[in-house]
Scaffold this active site. Structure first.
Site, PDB file in Angstrom:
ATOM      1  N   CYS A 290      -0.651   4.260   2.292  1.00 56.33           N
ATOM      2  CA  CYS A 290      -0.547   4.195   3.808  1.00 56.33           C
ATOM      3  C   CYS A 290      -0.162   2.878   4.038  1.00 56.33           C
ATOM      4  CB  CYS A 290      -2.002   4.498   4.260  1.00 56.33           C
ATOM      5  SG  CYS A 290      -3.418   3.796   3.654  1.00 56.33           S
ATOM      6  N   SER A 291      -0.877   1.817   4.547  1.00 57.45           N
ATOM      7  CA  SER A 291      -0.449   0.634   5.093  1.00 57.45           C
ATOM      8  C   SER A 291      -1.636  -0.520   5.023  1.00 57.45           C
ATOM      9  CB  SER A 291       0.095   0.633   6.684  1.00 57.45           C
ATOM     10  OG  SER A 291      -0.963   1.213   7.445  1.00 57.45           O
ATOM     11  N   CYS A 292      -2.571  -0.442   4.083  1.00 53.99           N
ATOM     12  CA  CYS A 292      -3.586  -1.391   4.033  1.00 53.99           C
ATOM     13  C   CYS A 292      -2.936  -2.709   3.917  1.00 53.99           C
ATOM     14  CB  CYS A 292      -4.339  -1.034   2.714  1.00 53.99           C
ATOM     15  SG  CYS A 292      -4.904   0.703   2.847  1.00 53.99           S
TER      16      CYS A 292
ATOM     17  N   CYS B 116       0.907  -1.226   0.057  1.00 55.65           N
ATOM     18  CA  CYS B 116       0.061   0.059   0.016  1.00 55.65           C
ATOM     19  C   CYS B 116       0.892   1.238  -0.108  1.00 55.65           C
ATOM     20  CB  CYS B 116      -0.962  -0.126   1.209  1.00 55.65           C
ATOM     21  SG  CYS B 116      -1.879   1.601   1.290  1.00 55.65           S
TER      22      CYS B 116
END
Lengths: 224, 206
Positions: free
Chosen positions: B113-115, B110
């Site tokens: 962000c950090s999905c 991602c």
């Protein structure tokens, strides 16, 4: 240019350091920050898109300097004040914290499992008709910016702006982050996985057959 | 004394600058306001430290390797197939399973962000959330794989999935040769977290 979080393709970040599967948190305050963020979210004062945008709105020097969970905590603090849930004086310790009107919404220990299990699905019915079929050629917006709000949230990364790809999957109709992050409504519309040849995105792709796939909303795309 | 490390337009700068104290202060304030129950925080932490982690994903992979009808169900409607195993919830509401083959290696990131698929893999590892991984893997996936000591043959194309929506991706690694007839548990033990993100491959230990 967009914001500092939009870093896909950037040069100069150095090696990646793998780590053991047993390492879940790197400091005692990390799990606390995670749990505090989830618990504050359950007060219902923001959605996931608002919270992502809050982290993205950190000053670039803070975004770059903060560790992962520092960004989360900063975002939560900013949203709590923006919503009037916490006053600046309470946050700074200048006055004692007062009981909130939202206290009835507090997440209790016995509710946690249910809340985590329910999640927050983003698929919604939509009146926007599906415009593209699997295999269709499409091009992304030339400028990877929110068209509704200057400097607003979007999920089209800069590296994929103005790029030609093909529809790989259709995901149904989903909440549009560009609208939902600014409390302008969920505005659901068709969402697709779009596949791009690496050579469409990078001057020096590593391999002629490599590809990148992004999930992109219909309004990010036009037919080619 | 001027502070140049925090942006004073942002309320978060009112909290103590040191991160551990900052979290503690915010928890204290929210608890005093009646908005947070520290016992609920303990339950959330216990969930992600002890209950939800990459063994869930390894179970899915081992089952898909052993049971063709389960693999078909994953391909047709991953959400329904995973729900039957009890794997659903926050950050895993819309799942797609992508299959590695000799022609195609899948890798998930991602960049914005950090999905990450929490119900199947738990909390993302530090490197997944790092600037280096987010910045590099879409542009030079093979150089990133080399950081994990993974080298792909030239005939294998890499497909990088940048999770930009709420859809979460799980990589189904290739089943290693020589594991025919193995039990689900024995197969699960082979499946690393990284192999389900795409930064690892599954091998039988020699």
């Amino acid at each position: 240019m967009s914001r500092v979080h939009d870093m896909g393709g950037r040069f100069g970040d150095g090696p990646i350091v793998p780590e053991s599967e047993d390492v879940i948190f790197h400091a005692d305050w990390h799990p606390r920050a995670l749990a505090l963020t989830l618990a504050a979210g359950s007060l219902g004062q923001w959605n996931i898109d608002v919270s992502r945008h809050a982290r993205e709105c950190l000053a670039p020097k803070d975004y770059a300097a903060f560790s992962y969970y520092e960004k989360w905590i900063a975002g939560v603090a900013d949203m709590l004040v923006e919503r009037g849930v916490v006053t600046p004086a309470e946050l700074s310790g200048a006055c004692d914290a007062q009981i909130s009107d939202l206290a009835t919404k507090k997440l209790t220990a016995d509710q946690v499992a249910g809340v985590l299990a329910r999640g927050g699905p983003a698929d919604r019915d939509s009146a926007v008709a599906q415009a593209f079929q699997i295999g269709d050629a499409v091009m992304t917006r030339r400028i990877a910016q929110n068209v509704l709000v200057a400097g607003g949230h979007t999920r089209l990364p800069m590296y994929a702006a103005g790029a030609k790809g093909k529809i790989l999957r259709y995901h149904g109709t989903h909440v549009l982050p560009d609208s939902n992050a600014h409390r302008l409504g969920e505005a659901p519309e068709p969402l697709y996985a779009v596949v791009f040849p690496a050579s469409e995105l990078w001057q020096h792709p590593e391999h002629p057959r490599d590809e990148v796939v992004l999930d992109l909303w219909q309004s990010y795309l036009e037919a080619v | 004394m001027p502070h140049d490390t925090h942006d004073h337009d942002h309320p978060h700068a009112l909290l103590p600058p040191q991160p551990a104290l900052r979290v503690k202060a915010l928890e204290t304030i929210l608890t005093q306001k009646g908005l947070v129950d520290p016992a609920a925080l303990d339950v959330i932490i216990d969930t992600y430290e002890n209950k939800i982690g990459p063994r869930n994903g390894a179970h899915v992979v081992a089952k898909a390797w052993r049971e063709p009808e389960f693999l078909d169900a994953l391909r047709t409607d991953a959400d329904a197939a995973l729900l039957e195993l009890g794997y659903y919830g926050r950050q895993g509401e819309h799942m797609v399973v992508v299959e590695n083959t000799p022609q195609m290696h899948n890798l998930v990131v991602c960049t914005l962000c950090s999905c990450y698929p929490w119900p199947l893999l738990g909390i993302p590892p530090g490197w997944y959330k790092s600037d280096a991984y987010r910045a590099r893997v879409v542009r030079e996936p093979r150089a990133v794989l080399a950081d994990f000591d993974v080298r792909l043959p030239d005939e294998t194309a890499v497909r990088v999935w940048d999770s930009t929506a709420e859809v979460r991706y799980l990589v189904l690694p290739m089943r290693p040769a020589g594991t025919e007839g193995w039990s689900e548990q024995a197969l699960m033990d082979l499946v690393s977290r990284d192999s389900m993100i795409g930064t690892g491959v599954v091998q039988v230990p020699v």
